[in-house]
Design a protein around this motif. Structure first.
Motif, PDB file in Angstrom:
ATOM      1  N   ARG A 192     -34.461 -14.146 -25.054  1.00 35.62           N
ATOM      2  CA  ARG A 192     -34.193 -13.170 -23.995  1.00 35.62           C
ATOM      3  C   ARG A 192     -35.507 -12.568 -23.494  1.00 35.62           C
ATOM      4  NH1 ARG A 192     -32.370 -11.649 -19.452  1.00 35.62           N
ATOM      5  NH2 ARG A 192     -31.917  -9.412 -19.251  1.00 35.62           N
ATOM      6  N   LEU A 193     -36.411 -12.290 -24.430  1.00 36.64           N
ATOM      7  CA  LEU A 193     -37.712 -11.746 -24.061  1.00 36.64           C
ATOM      8  C   LEU A 193     -38.527 -12.756 -23.257  1.00 36.64           C
ATOM      9  CD1 LEU A 193     -39.549  -9.302 -24.283  1.00 36.64           C
ATOM     10  CD2 LEU A 193     -40.326 -10.145 -26.510  1.00 36.64           C
ATOM     11  N   VAL A 194     -38.419 -14.032 -23.592  1.00 35.24           N
ATOM     12  CA  VAL A 194     -39.100 -15.080 -22.819  1.00 35.24           C
ATOM     13  C   VAL A 194     -38.688 -14.996 -21.349  1.00 35.24           C
ATOM     14  CG1 VAL A 194     -39.221 -17.568 -22.396  1.00 35.24           C
ATOM     15  CG2 VAL A 194     -39.452 -16.696 -24.723  1.00 35.24           C
ATOM     16  N   ALA A 195     -37.373 -14.858 -21.106  1.00 34.10           N
ATOM     17  CA  ALA A 195     -36.875 -14.785 -19.725  1.00 34.10           C
ATOM     18  C   ALA A 195     -37.402 -13.539 -19.021  1.00 34.10           C
ATOM     19  CB  ALA A 195     -35.355 -14.786 -19.734  1.00 34.10           C
ATOM     20  N   GLN A 196     -37.421 -12.416 -19.725  1.00 31.49           N
ATOM     21  CA  GLN A 196     -37.896 -11.175 -19.116  1.00 31.49           C
ATOM     22  C   GLN A 196     -39.386 -11.231 -18.813  1.00 31.49           C
ATOM     23  OE1 GLN A 196     -36.544  -8.520 -22.207  1.00 31.49           O
ATOM     24  NE2 GLN A 196     -34.728  -7.919 -21.048  1.00 31.49           N
ATOM     25  N   LEU A 197     -40.142 -11.853 -19.695  1.00 32.02           N
ATOM     26  CA  LEU A 197     -41.580 -11.983 -19.461  1.00 32.02           C
ATOM     27  C   LEU A 197     -41.860 -12.889 -18.266  1.00 32.02           C
ATOM     28  CD1 LEU A 197     -42.830 -12.295 -23.146  1.00 32.02           C
ATOM     29  CD2 LEU A 197     -43.074 -10.322 -21.622  1.00 32.02           C
ATOM     30  N   VAL A 229     -33.367 -15.893 -38.424  1.00 34.32           N
ATOM     31  CA  VAL A 229     -34.119 -14.785 -39.003  1.00 34.32           C
ATOM     32  C   VAL A 229     -33.587 -13.462 -38.460  1.00 34.32           C
ATOM     33  CG1 VAL A 229     -36.376 -13.647 -39.122  1.00 34.32           C
ATOM     34  CG2 VAL A 229     -36.212 -16.140 -39.318  1.00 34.32           C
ATOM     35  N   GLY A 230     -33.369 -12.498 -39.321  1.00 30.60           N
ATOM     36  CA  GLY A 230     -32.987 -11.159 -38.886  1.00 30.60           C
ATOM     37  C   GLY A 230     -31.545 -11.055 -38.438  1.00 30.60           C
ATOM     38  N   SER A 231     -31.137  -9.826 -38.167  1.00 26.15           N
ATOM     39  CA  SER A 231     -29.774  -9.542 -37.739  1.00 26.15           C
ATOM     40  C   SER A 231     -29.815  -8.291 -36.873  1.00 26.15           C
ATOM     41  CB  SER A 231     -28.893  -9.314 -38.975  1.00 26.15           C
ATOM     42  OG  SER A 231     -27.547  -9.291 -38.622  1.00 26.15           O
ATOM     43  N   PHE A 232     -29.378  -8.432 -35.616  1.00 27.65           N
ATOM     44  CA  PHE A 232     -29.508  -7.360 -34.637  1.00 27.65           C
ATOM     45  C   PHE A 232     -28.191  -7.121 -33.910  1.00 27.65           C
ATOM     46  CE2 PHE A 232     -33.479  -9.592 -35.160  1.00 27.65           C
ATOM     47  CZ  PHE A 232     -34.441  -8.600 -35.233  1.00 27.65           C
ATOM     48  N   PRO A 233     -27.962  -5.887 -33.448  1.00 28.41           N
ATOM     49  CA  PRO A 233     -26.757  -5.631 -32.640  1.00 28.41           C
ATOM     50  C   PRO A 233     -26.762  -6.506 -31.388  1.00 28.41           C
ATOM     51  CG  PRO A 233     -27.822  -3.572 -33.267  1.00 28.41           C
ATOM     52  CD  PRO A 233     -28.779  -4.669 -33.621  1.00 28.41           C
ATOM     53  N   ALA A 234     -25.598  -7.041 -31.043  1.00 23.80           N
ATOM     54  CA  ALA A 234     -25.509  -7.888 -29.855  1.00 23.80           C
ATOM     55  C   ALA A 234     -25.952  -7.141 -28.602  1.00 23.80           C
ATOM     56  CB  ALA A 234     -24.084  -8.408 -29.688  1.00 23.80           C
ATOM     57  N   SER A 235     -25.788  -5.809 -28.582  1.00 21.16           N
ATOM     58  CA  SER A 235     -26.158  -5.028 -27.405  1.00 21.16           C
ATOM     59  C   SER A 235     -27.657  -5.067 -27.126  1.00 21.16           C
ATOM     60  CB  SER A 235     -25.710  -3.574 -27.582  1.00 21.16           C
ATOM     61  OG  SER A 235     -26.329  -3.005 -28.720  1.00 21.16           O
ATOM     62  N   MET A 236     -28.481  -5.399 -28.133  1.00 20.31           N
ATOM     63  CA  MET A 236     -29.925  -5.491 -27.908  1.00 20.31           C
ATOM     64  C   MET A 236     -30.263  -6.533 -26.864  1.00 20.31           C
ATOM     65  SD  MET A 236     -31.698  -3.249 -29.460  1.00 20.31           S
ATOM     66  CE  MET A 236     -33.172  -4.005 -28.808  1.00 20.31           C
ATOM     67  N   ASP A 237     -29.412  -7.517 -26.715  1.00 18.20           N
ATOM     68  CA  ASP A 237     -29.643  -8.592 -25.757  1.00 18.20           C
ATOM     69  C   ASP A 237     -29.675  -8.076 -24.321  1.00 18.20           C
ATOM     70  OD1 ASP A 237     -30.183 -11.250 -25.307  1.00 18.20           O
ATOM     71  OD2 ASP A 237     -28.094 -11.836 -25.116  1.00 18.20           O
ATOM     72  N   ARG A 239     -31.044  -5.050 -23.481  1.00 14.73           N
ATOM     73  CA  ARG A 239     -32.090  -4.044 -23.338  1.00 14.73           C
ATOM     74  C   ARG A 239     -33.310  -4.598 -22.601  1.00 14.73           C
ATOM     75  NH1 ARG A 239     -31.170  -0.009 -27.210  1.00 14.73           N
ATOM     76  NH2 ARG A 239     -28.900   0.141 -27.483  1.00 14.73           N
ATOM     77  N   GLY A 240     -34.234  -3.707 -22.281  1.00 15.80           N
ATOM     78  CA  GLY A 240     -35.449  -4.096 -21.587  1.00 15.80           C
ATOM     79  C   GLY A 240     -36.461  -4.731 -22.529  1.00 15.80           C
ATOM     80  N   PRO A 241     -37.541  -5.297 -21.983  1.00 16.07           N
ATOM     81  CA  PRO A 241     -38.514  -6.024 -22.808  1.00 16.07           C
ATOM     82  C   PRO A 241     -39.205  -5.176 -23.874  1.00 16.07           C
ATOM     83  CG  PRO A 241     -39.292  -5.770 -20.537  1.00 16.07           C
ATOM     84  CD  PRO A 241     -37.859  -5.389 -20.548  1.00 16.07           C
ATOM     85  N   LEU A 242     -39.546  -3.930 -23.545  1.00 22.45           N
ATOM     86  CA  LEU A 242     -40.208  -3.094 -24.542  1.00 22.45           C
ATOM     87  C   LEU A 242     -39.269  -2.767 -25.703  1.00 22.45           C
ATOM     88  CD1 LEU A 242     -42.341  -0.603 -22.409  1.00 22.45           C
ATOM     89  CD2 LEU A 242     -43.168  -2.368 -23.955  1.00 22.45           C
ATOM     90  N   GLU A 243     -38.000  -2.478 -25.393  1.00 21.08           N
ATOM     91  CA  GLU A 243     -37.036  -2.176 -26.447  1.00 21.08           C
ATOM     92  C   GLU A 243     -36.798  -3.398 -27.330  1.00 21.08           C
ATOM     93  OE1 GLU A 243     -33.776   0.885 -24.963  1.00 21.08           O
ATOM     94  OE2 GLU A 243     -34.213  -0.600 -23.416  1.00 21.08           O
ATOM     95  N   ILE A 244     -36.682  -4.564 -26.697  1.00 24.71           N
ATOM     96  CA  ILE A 244     -36.477  -5.793 -27.480  1.00 24.71           C
ATOM     97  C   ILE A 244     -37.699  -6.084 -28.332  1.00 24.71           C
ATOM     98  CG2 ILE A 244     -36.263  -8.307 -27.300  1.00 24.71           C
ATOM     99  CD1 ILE A 244     -34.391  -7.890 -24.935  1.00 24.71           C
ATOM    100  N   ALA A 245     -38.885  -5.951 -27.743  1.00 28.84           N
ATOM    101  CA  ALA A 245     -40.114  -6.224 -28.489  1.00 28.84           C
ATOM    102  C   ALA A 245     -40.232  -5.296 -29.687  1.00 28.84           C
ATOM    103  CB  ALA A 245     -41.324  -6.074 -27.568  1.00 28.84           C
ATOM    104  N   GLU A 246     -39.857  -4.030 -29.506  1.00 22.35           N
ATOM    105  CA  GLU A 246     -39.947  -3.076 -30.618  1.00 22.35           C
ATOM    106  C   GLU A 246     -38.901  -3.381 -31.681  1.00 22.35           C
ATOM    107  OE1 GLU A 246     -40.743   1.596 -31.506  1.00 22.35           O
ATOM    108  OE2 GLU A 246     -40.333   0.953 -29.450  1.00 22.35           O
ATOM    109  N   ALA A 247     -37.689  -3.739 -31.270  1.00 24.03           N
ATOM    110  CA  ALA A 247     -36.649  -4.079 -32.240  1.00 24.03           C
ATOM    111  C   ALA A 247     -37.062  -5.283 -33.084  1.00 24.03           C
ATOM    112  CB  ALA A 247     -35.337  -4.371 -31.508  1.00 24.03           C
TER     113      ALA A 247
END
Length: 288
Positions: A192-197, A229-237, A239-247
């Protein structure tokens, strides 16, 4: 246009370092200033009867004094002498922004979590500062030493983020349904971050666009390497790039903390280091 301008570095460094003696002097001064400011805040908080915050800043001051000693030992090892304050030719970024210090002293809402968040931000600014100097140095030895300092600051960021997470868990109830049922892995967030970048790159030009392109390629590599790797809330998908990068930073650090296998620990630590560096660069570019 320099690559590191912005919210992390409010002003660009006044020049480049010409020698290791200058580098050690500047690094020593920066770490000492940070120790002094945290000591001052600890006394302020103790005077206000805020013992929990006083404890946080006392701990931060002690950590900075260890950094001072480390720079001193490095200078003695490489140059055979202690850092010389007279070699500091221009001002480094402030260890603690004036507005942050004022907020600590006056805010009735200041908590250990928020105090540690300020400290994390300061270490990210130090990373940006040393990365800038490494990028623009004309001297090979100074460039390598600046890169080493930048990497050291990333280690400080990682350690402080762990402390900040512990403070968050202590201060907040994490039992809501969203955080209790995480259901996507790091690879999905990386993609998701790849697409936002990619979208960011199209809006930028010059060195900023080149930097985003590099970050995007690194993120593609991260996505390929982090399946499962890892486990994150589906809602993170969403979010914006900074929020995703920080998560993602927090996810890799938490994974490393919980890992019992040496190989997994090393891999997650490498992911965390790359993710912290990426987050710092994204923040430095966000205001351009």
């Amino acid at each position: 246009m320099p690559l590191l301008r912005t919210s992390l570095l409010s002003v660009e460094p006044a020049g480049v370092l010409e020698s290791l003696d200058e580098l050690f002097a500047l690094a020593h001064a920066m770490e000492q200033e940070a120790a002094d400011k945290y000591d001052s805040l600890a006394k302020e908080m103790r005077g206000q009867g805020k013992d929990d915050l006083a404890g946080v800043f006392t701990h931060l001051a002690a950590a900075e004094r260890e950094h001072v000693d480390s720079v001193t030992q490095w200078s003695q090892s490489r140059r055979g002498k202690r850092p010389d304050p007279a070699m500091v030719r221009w001002e480094a970024p402030e260890a603690l922004a004036p507005e942050a210090a004022a907020e600590v002293k006056t805010s009735q809402l200041m908590t250990p979590y928020r105090a540690l968040a300020i400290a994390v931000r300061n270490e990210e600014r130090a990373f940006a500062f040393w990365s800038y100097l490494a990028a623009y140095s004309h001297d090979t030895e100074v460039k390598k030493a600046s890169e080493a300092m930048a990497k050291e600051e990333l280690g400080h960021v990682a350690a402080l983020r762990k402390e900040r997470r512990r403070a968050y868990h202590h201060e907040h109830d994490r039992s809501n349904a969203e955080t209790a049922l995480p259901d996507i892995d790091a690879a999905r967030l990386e993609r998701r971050l790849v697409a936002q970048l990619g979208e960011m790159e199209q809006r930028l030009s010059g060195p900023a666009a080149l930097r985003i392109r590099d970050i995007r390629q690194q993120t593609v590599e991260m996505a390929d390497a982090t399946t499962g790797v890892g486990s994150f809330p589906a809602s993170m998908d969403r979010r914006g790039p900074l929020e995703i990068a920080e998560a993602l930073v927090d996810g890799y650090l938490e994974g490393a903390e919980r890992s019992s296998a040496a190989a997994d620990l090393e891999r997650l630590q490498q992911f965390a280091e790359r993710a912290i560096s990426r987050l710092a660069w994204l923040r430095s570019l966000a205001a351009e």
